[in-house]
Design a protein around this motif. Sequence first.
Motif, PDB file in Angstrom:
ATOM      1  N   SER A 113      -8.157 -17.715  29.336  1.00 21.00           N
ATOM      2  CA  SER A 113      -8.936 -16.965  30.534  1.00 21.00           C
ATOM      3  C   SER A 113     -10.295 -16.837  30.062  1.00 21.00           C
ATOM      4  O   SER A 113     -10.535 -15.968  28.940  1.00 21.00           O
ATOM      5  CB  SER A 113      -8.224 -15.963  31.163  1.00 21.00           C
ATOM      6  OG  SER A 113      -6.834 -16.465  31.470  1.00 21.00           O
ATOM      7  N   SER A 161     -13.414 -14.245  29.894  1.00 16.34           N
ATOM      8  CA  SER A 161     -13.654 -12.773  30.091  1.00 16.34           C
ATOM      9  C   SER A 161     -15.106 -12.360  29.830  1.00 16.34           C
ATOM     10  O   SER A 161     -15.825 -12.438  28.962  1.00 16.34           O
ATOM     11  CB  SER A 161     -12.940 -12.009  28.737  1.00 16.34           C
ATOM     12  OG  SER A 161     -12.987 -10.733  28.938  1.00 16.34           O
ATOM     13  N   ILE A 198     -13.396  -8.287  33.735  1.00 14.10           N
ATOM     14  CA  ILE A 198     -12.492  -8.985  34.385  1.00 14.10           C
ATOM     15  C   ILE A 198     -12.868 -10.516  34.326  1.00 14.10           C
ATOM     16  O   ILE A 198     -13.894 -10.718  34.784  1.00 14.10           O
ATOM     17  CB  ILE A 198     -12.239  -8.581  35.910  1.00 14.10           C
ATOM     18  CG1 ILE A 198     -11.879  -7.241  36.159  1.00 14.10           C
ATOM     19  CG2 ILE A 198     -11.378  -9.468  36.803  1.00 14.10           C
ATOM     20  CD1 ILE A 198     -12.281  -6.869  37.565  1.00 14.10           C
ATOM     21  N   GLY A 199     -12.094 -11.481  33.787  1.00 11.19           N
ATOM     22  CA  GLY A 199     -12.140 -12.693  33.968  1.00 11.19           C
ATOM     23  C   GLY A 199     -11.717 -13.511  34.848  1.00 11.19           C
ATOM     24  O   GLY A 199     -10.574 -13.077  35.594  1.00 11.19           O
ATOM     25  N   CYS A 228      -7.965 -15.736  23.763  1.00 10.59           N
ATOM     26  CA  CYS A 228      -6.792 -14.877  24.049  1.00 10.59           C
ATOM     27  C   CYS A 228      -5.621 -14.863  23.280  1.00 10.59           C
ATOM     28  O   CYS A 228      -4.857 -14.118  23.026  1.00 10.59           O
ATOM     29  CB  CYS A 228      -6.537 -14.723  25.632  1.00 10.59           C
ATOM     30  SG  CYS A 228      -5.947 -16.527  26.092  1.00 10.59           S
ATOM     31  N   PRO A 254      -6.280 -10.548  28.023  1.00  7.72           N
ATOM     32  CA  PRO A 254      -7.394 -10.188  28.757  1.00  7.72           C
ATOM     33  C   PRO A 254      -6.907  -9.674  30.256  1.00  7.72           C
ATOM     34  O   PRO A 254      -5.965 -10.151  30.725  1.00  7.72           O
ATOM     35  CB  PRO A 254      -8.540 -11.155  28.859  1.00  7.72           C
ATOM     36  CG  PRO A 254      -7.737 -12.506  28.682  1.00  7.72           C
ATOM     37  CD  PRO A 254      -6.564 -11.907  27.735  1.00  7.72           C
ATOM     38  N   THR A 255      -7.854  -8.667  30.964  1.00  9.29           N
ATOM     39  CA  THR A 255      -7.598  -8.784  32.460  1.00  9.29           C
ATOM     40  C   THR A 255      -8.116  -9.706  32.977  1.00  9.29           C
ATOM     41  O   THR A 255      -9.747  -9.821  33.153  1.00  9.29           O
ATOM     42  CB  THR A 255      -8.382  -7.345  32.748  1.00  9.29           C
ATOM     43  OG1 THR A 255      -7.597  -6.414  31.864  1.00  9.29           O
ATOM     44  CG2 THR A 255      -8.058  -7.096  34.123  1.00  9.29           C
ATOM     45  N   SER A 256      -7.483 -10.690  33.522  1.00  6.42           N
ATOM     46  CA  SER A 256      -8.146 -11.967  34.093  1.00  6.42           C
ATOM     47  C   SER A 256      -7.390 -12.180  35.648  1.00  6.42           C
ATOM     48  O   SER A 256      -6.227 -11.556  35.973  1.00  6.42           O
ATOM     49  CB  SER A 256      -7.715 -13.192  33.330  1.00  6.42           C
ATOM     50  OG  SER A 256      -8.074 -13.090  32.021  1.00  6.42           O
ATOM     51  N   CYS A 297      -2.519 -15.033  34.537  1.00  7.41           N
ATOM     52  CA  CYS A 297      -2.819 -16.069  33.431  1.00  7.41           C
ATOM     53  C   CYS A 297      -2.280 -17.445  34.058  1.00  7.41           C
ATOM     54  O   CYS A 297      -1.485 -17.708  34.671  1.00  7.41           O
ATOM     55  CB  CYS A 297      -1.904 -15.542  32.265  1.00  7.41           C
ATOM     56  SG  CYS A 297      -1.715 -16.933  30.951  1.00  7.41           S
TER      57      CYS A 297
END
Length: 418
Positions: free
Chosen positions: A6, A8, A13-14, A262, A269-271, A283
């Motif tokens: 993902s 980022s 935020i991705g 990742c 990550p926050t995605s 994810c």
Amino acid sequence: MSIGCSPSGHSGIGVMWKTVSEACNLACDYCYYSTCGGKPGKNINRIDSAVLDKFIKDYMQYSRGSASFAWQGGEPLLAGYEFFEEVVYRQALYAPPHTVISNSLQTNATLIDDRWASFFKTYHFLVGVSLDGPQHIHDARRVNAAGKGSFHRVMAGIDHLRRHGVDFNILTVIHKGNVDKAKELMSFYREQGFSFVQFIPCMDFRAQQVDKPGVYEISPQEYGDFLCEVFDEWFQEGNPDVSVRFFDNMLSVYLNREAESCVHRASCPTSLILEQNGDAFPCDFYIHEDWKVGNVGEHSIAEILAHPNYRRFHQMKPALAEKCRSCEWQRLCYGGCPRNRKWNPEGDQSSPDYFCQSYMQVYAYADEKMRQLGDRLRRELYERNVREIFKGKPPGRNDPCACGSGKKHKSCCGVMSG
């Protein structure tokens, strides 16, 4: 085909959007997304304008100077030229002043013509092209609905990108047909002038089958042997001339930085992984109702990020197997990908990553040379920055190190010089 990682951005935020869900004009037999068999039909379900508008407006409020979008599929270009014109229009409309907007797109490149390439250049898209190697390898698996190989159409698309000066990289799926051909692949990349390459192992499961352990077409031993052979081709006596994402990530750790991928970071990550209809997931390996965190057409980003499934997902990566906790290579891997582990019914304990053996093999194989390369590059960065940025004055013990790692000097290059 997803890149399996993902995006980022600086916003923290991705965003990766499956632009047309699973619709695709190719019928690759190993695809873990699409079931359309290369026959997407006349009516392509693309992202609705109202959903697109609401999300981009909301996301820009979180941008903090940088907004990053990744467009995937299926084949995202099936959404049409006008759709992406709408995307960049809405991005510009809602972006706060001085926001850096970045767009990446993963494509099979068969639909790219001069118009598309000109658009990508104008709006600075980074394009990922799926290509499994030279023609006899690529055409064996990446075919259209009639079973005809796509190699020549892909290369024609790449030619359009080159003529317009578009930044692009190559994504290669490693499967039974090329896992023993590392030298041939690297030779082909160099002949074609492909400077940025990444590999993903071929999956033998659907992204939506989260209740089953990940299954792969190649064995850990085969993948480990492949990575070691690629390393020899990549290293070039300490002067790599082709960027290979796996080894770039390794090298980052030897430079006292964090890996970018990742799979090899300490935490996921926050995605936001978004389906064409706006459904959101944490994810792209967990696109299942059990892991849904909302819908961007109905919920705010704050509501989505507060969903219990987000917390549940982010607890998985740090829940390392006992073997991983004491592993000498933990800083390079951090347990790999949660999707590649077998979990107990409670979901709080797991076995090591399916490719644990592969990683340990290549880490041990490459360690000495990576240390030498990392030390040399750190010294070069340190000396250059002291000279050009710090005006000849070395940093103090507790100052940020001049090599740019972000660590204190005493625990970075100060150790080497001391």
